[in-house]
Design a protein around this motif. Structure first.
Motif, PDB file in Angstrom:
ATOM      1  N   ARG A 177       0.840  -1.206   0.000  1.00 27.26           N
ATOM      2  CA  ARG A 177       0.000   0.000   0.000  1.00 27.26           C
ATOM      3  C   ARG A 177       0.876   1.258   0.000  1.00 27.26           C
ATOM      4  NH1 ARG A 177      -2.918  -0.846   4.389  1.00 27.26           N
ATOM      5  NH2 ARG A 177      -4.689  -1.724   3.265  1.00 27.26           N
ATOM      6  N   ALA A 178       1.893   1.263   0.862  1.00 25.45           N
ATOM      7  CA  ALA A 178       2.769   2.440   0.956  1.00 25.45           C
ATOM      8  C   ALA A 178       3.505   2.675  -0.365  1.00 25.45           C
ATOM      9  CB  ALA A 178       3.770   2.249   2.090  1.00 25.45           C
ATOM     10  N   ALA A 179       3.979   1.590  -0.989  1.00 29.97           N
ATOM     11  CA  ALA A 179       4.699   1.739  -2.263  1.00 29.97           C
ATOM     12  C   ALA A 179       3.752   2.235  -3.349  1.00 29.97           C
ATOM     13  CB  ALA A 179       5.326   0.406  -2.668  1.00 29.97           C
ATOM     14  N   ARG A 180       2.550   1.667  -3.387  1.00 27.36           N
ATOM     15  CA  ARG A 180       1.580   2.088  -4.413  1.00 27.36           C
ATOM     16  C   ARG A 180       1.236   3.569  -4.244  1.00 27.36           C
ATOM     17  NH1 ARG A 180       1.303   1.264  -9.118  1.00 27.36           N
ATOM     18  NH2 ARG A 180       0.291  -0.739  -9.447  1.00 27.36           N
ATOM     19  N   GLU A 181       1.063   4.011  -3.013  1.00 24.37           N
ATOM     20  CA  GLU A 181       0.736   5.426  -2.790  1.00 24.37           C
ATOM     21  C   GLU A 181       1.876   6.325  -3.238  1.00 24.37           C
ATOM     22  OE1 GLU A 181      -0.589   5.674   1.270  1.00 24.37           O
ATOM     23  OE2 GLU A 181      -2.551   4.788   0.750  1.00 24.37           O
ATOM     24  N   ALA A 182       3.113   5.892  -2.981  1.00 24.09           N
ATOM     25  CA  ALA A 182       4.271   6.705  -3.371  1.00 24.09           C
ATOM     26  C   ALA A 182       4.455   6.727  -4.884  1.00 24.09           C
ATOM     27  CB  ALA A 182       5.531   6.163  -2.704  1.00 24.09           C
ATOM     28  N   LEU A 183       4.118   5.624  -5.547  1.00 26.17           N
ATOM     29  CA  LEU A 183       4.368   5.516  -6.993  1.00 26.17           C
ATOM     30  C   LEU A 183       3.236   6.070  -7.838  1.00 26.17           C
ATOM     31  CD1 LEU A 183       5.793   1.858  -7.081  1.00 26.17           C
ATOM     32  CD2 LEU A 183       7.096   3.966  -7.464  1.00 26.17           C
ATOM     33  N   GLY A 184       2.032   6.113  -7.268  1.00 30.57           N
ATOM     34  CA  GLY A 184       0.861   6.452  -8.076  1.00 30.57           C
ATOM     35  C   GLY A 184       0.341   5.217  -8.767  1.00 30.57           C
ATOM     36  N   ASP A 209      -5.231  -7.581  -4.174  1.00 26.09           N
ATOM     37  CA  ASP A 209      -5.971  -7.242  -5.399  1.00 26.09           C
ATOM     38  C   ASP A 209      -6.291  -5.747  -5.473  1.00 26.09           C
ATOM     39  OD1 ASP A 209      -6.054  -9.726  -6.637  1.00 26.09           O
ATOM     40  OD2 ASP A 209      -7.990 -10.294  -5.786  1.00 26.09           O
ATOM     41  N   ALA A 210      -6.321  -5.087  -4.344  1.00 25.59           N
ATOM     42  CA  ALA A 210      -6.690  -3.657  -4.311  1.00 25.59           C
ATOM     43  C   ALA A 210      -5.615  -2.755  -4.919  1.00 25.59           C
ATOM     44  CB  ALA A 210      -6.959  -3.235  -2.865  1.00 25.59           C
ATOM     45  N   PHE A 211      -4.408  -3.272  -5.142  1.00 23.61           N
ATOM     46  CA  PHE A 211      -3.296  -2.378  -5.515  1.00 23.61           C
ATOM     47  C   PHE A 211      -2.901  -2.452  -6.989  1.00 23.61           C
ATOM     48  CE2 PHE A 211      -2.696  -3.585  -0.985  1.00 23.61           C
ATOM     49  CZ  PHE A 211      -3.113  -2.372  -0.452  1.00 23.61           C
ATOM     50  N   GLY A 212      -3.696  -3.118  -7.814  1.00 14.77           N
ATOM     51  CA  GLY A 212      -3.420  -3.142  -9.249  1.00 14.77           C
ATOM     52  C   GLY A 212      -2.049  -3.683  -9.595  1.00 14.77           C
ATOM     53  N   GLU A 236      -7.788 -11.882  -8.264  1.00 14.53           N
ATOM     54  CA  GLU A 236      -7.849 -11.224  -9.579  1.00 14.53           C
ATOM     55  C   GLU A 236      -6.452 -11.041 -10.141  1.00 14.53           C
ATOM     56  OE1 GLU A 236      -9.975  -7.501  -9.222  1.00 14.53           O
ATOM     57  OE2 GLU A 236     -11.657  -8.584  -8.294  1.00 14.53           O
ATOM     58  N   THR A 237      -5.489 -10.749  -9.267  1.00 16.68           N
ATOM     59  CA  THR A 237      -4.119 -10.484  -9.708  1.00 16.68           C
ATOM     60  C   THR A 237      -3.517 -11.747 -10.330  1.00 16.68           C
ATOM     61  OG1 THR A 237      -3.950  -9.028  -7.797  1.00 16.68           O
ATOM     62  CG2 THR A 237      -1.901  -9.553  -8.934  1.00 16.68           C
ATOM     63  N   PRO A 238      -2.871 -11.613 -11.494  1.00 18.16           N
ATOM     64  CA  PRO A 238      -2.227 -12.795 -12.087  1.00 18.16           C
ATOM     65  C   PRO A 238      -1.122 -13.343 -11.185  1.00 18.16           C
ATOM     66  CG  PRO A 238      -2.322 -10.993 -13.687  1.00 18.16           C
ATOM     67  CD  PRO A 238      -2.727 -10.419 -12.357  1.00 18.16           C
TER      68      PRO A 238
END
Ligand code: OSB
Ligand code: MG
Length: 374
Positions: A177-184, A209-212, A236-238
């Motif tokens: 979650r923290a990485a996704r928020e930092a990266l967009g 699955d929430a983080f694409g 959902e995630t491969p």
């Protein structure tokens, strides 16, 4: 005819710029087993065994590989004329089960030797077509979500086309979650568990699955193809398989069972280039994307990976990062570099590996040397 007259094994020690932490252990210094082969007509080629210091990724280690090569594998290959490097794997496999990393080290050296003798780049010999390959980075487990977020953002700024985070139970959802928020939302992001979970963790892993994510790599144990299929049905995630795939047969099983949708091909893990090419072709026929993984290789093993990653089916960025990500100084010149757009050039103007092996530096780093006798 390809005939190998000499095989020399060396162990070199290369300290990593920073410790590399995965779910099953930490690496601070690589012990790299290098292979030097000399043909009957006096041409030299280099290869590298990807086996680790401990059996925490695969059953093999640098010590088991050295034993397998000296006791059983190299004696088969020495003074045995072959039509083509593609004939090496069947020869080595006859009567020797497993030991894929040891087999690969010799097999890949034989392909490099064939390329040198034919005067063609290794990439061309393998059927590679790309001029440059997209580069990703595999980030070890950090001390906190904040630390991994900062690191991930810095690596994206440096140009990497895909960021991969190592995860384990206790260092997963909050870190991602923290990485996704930092990266967009748009930066390709993946995770690699190195088999740290069981099917009992399915609901927890589904939170990812929430983080694409582009993929979740090897969540379950290497032999758990059926359980990977069960997990894939609940996510959902491969899923991407790494440790599970030691040859084309496991890819067939993955396809039949639905155990994953992406394959990480490390030629050094699957017994060498012939099997890596077979996996590439099989995946391509089934529209399964593949990418080239890494095992913290020196510049020699990296040359082999770069050549393979130039094949058309390698559509996703690989863990084939530039030399400076790993070492203060590499064992080849020029070192492997990445441009600001996250691309690495595939050398095509020289025969063989496309880089010069720095023998003086290797001599300085060598802690053990032995010539294999037939
Ligand atoms: O699982 O992909 C892996 C390194 C050592 C052992 C296993 C793995 C890795 C990496 C590093 O992820 C990739 C690299 O070489 O940069
Ligand atoms: Mg992996």
């Amino acid at each position: 005819m390809l005939e190998i007259a000499r095989i020399v094994l060396r162990e070199i020690r290369l300290p990593l710029n920073e410790p590399f932490v995965i779910s099953s252990g930490v690496t601070t210094e690589r012990r790299v087993l290098l292979v030097e082969a000399v043909s009957a007509d006096g041409i030299t080629a280099w290869g590298e065994c990807v086996a680790g210091e401990r059996p925490n990724y695969a059953p093999e280690t640098i010590e088991t590989a050295r034993l397998a090569i000296t006791a059983w594998l190299a004696p088969k290959l020495l003074h045995h004329p072959l039509e083509h490097a593609a004939a090496v794997y069947p020869l080595l496999d006859d009567g020797v089960r497993g030991h894929y990393m040891a087999k690969a080290a010799l097999e890949m050296t034989a392909w490099a030797l064939e390329a040198e003798r034919a005067g063609v780049p290794l990439a061309a010999l393998l059927g590679g077509t790309r001029e440059a390959i997209p580069i990703g980075i595999s980030l070890g487990i950090a001390a906190s979500p904040e630390a991994i977020a900062t690191k991930a953002a810095a690596m994206r700024a440096a140009g990497y086309r895909r960021i991969k985070l190592k995860i384990k139970p206790g260092a997963d959802v909050a870190f991602v979650r923290a990485a996704r928020e930092a990266l967009g939302p748009d930066v390709p992001l993946s995770v690699d568990a190195n088999a740290a979970y069981t099917l009992a963790d399915a609901a927890h892993l589904a939170e990812l699955d929430a983080f694409g994510l582009l993929m979740i790599e090897q969540p379950l144990a290497p032999d758990d193809l059926r359980r990977h299929a069960e997990l894939q049905r609940r996510l959902e995630t491969p899923l991407c398989l790494d440790e599970s795939i030691v040859g084309p047969a496991q890819v067939e099983d993955m396809l039949a069972l639905g155990s994953g949708r992406i394959v990480n091909i490390k030629p050094g893990r699957v017994g060498g280039f012939a099997r890596a090419l077979a996996i590439h072709d099989l995946c391509r026929a089934h529209e399964v994307p593949v990418w080239c993984g890494g095992m913290l290789e020196s510049g020699i093993g990296r040359a082999h990976n770069v050549a393979l990653a130039s094949l058309p089916g390698f559509t996703l960025p690989g863990d084939v990062s530039p030399s400076a990500r790993y070492w203060e100084r590499d064992v080849v010149t020029p070192e492997w570099t990445m441009d600001a757009r996250g691309m690495m050039r595939v050398p095509r103007e020289r025969a063989g590996l496309g880089v010069t092996v720095d023998r003086d530096r290797i001599d300085d780093l060598t802690v053990r040397l032995e010539e294999v006798r037939a």
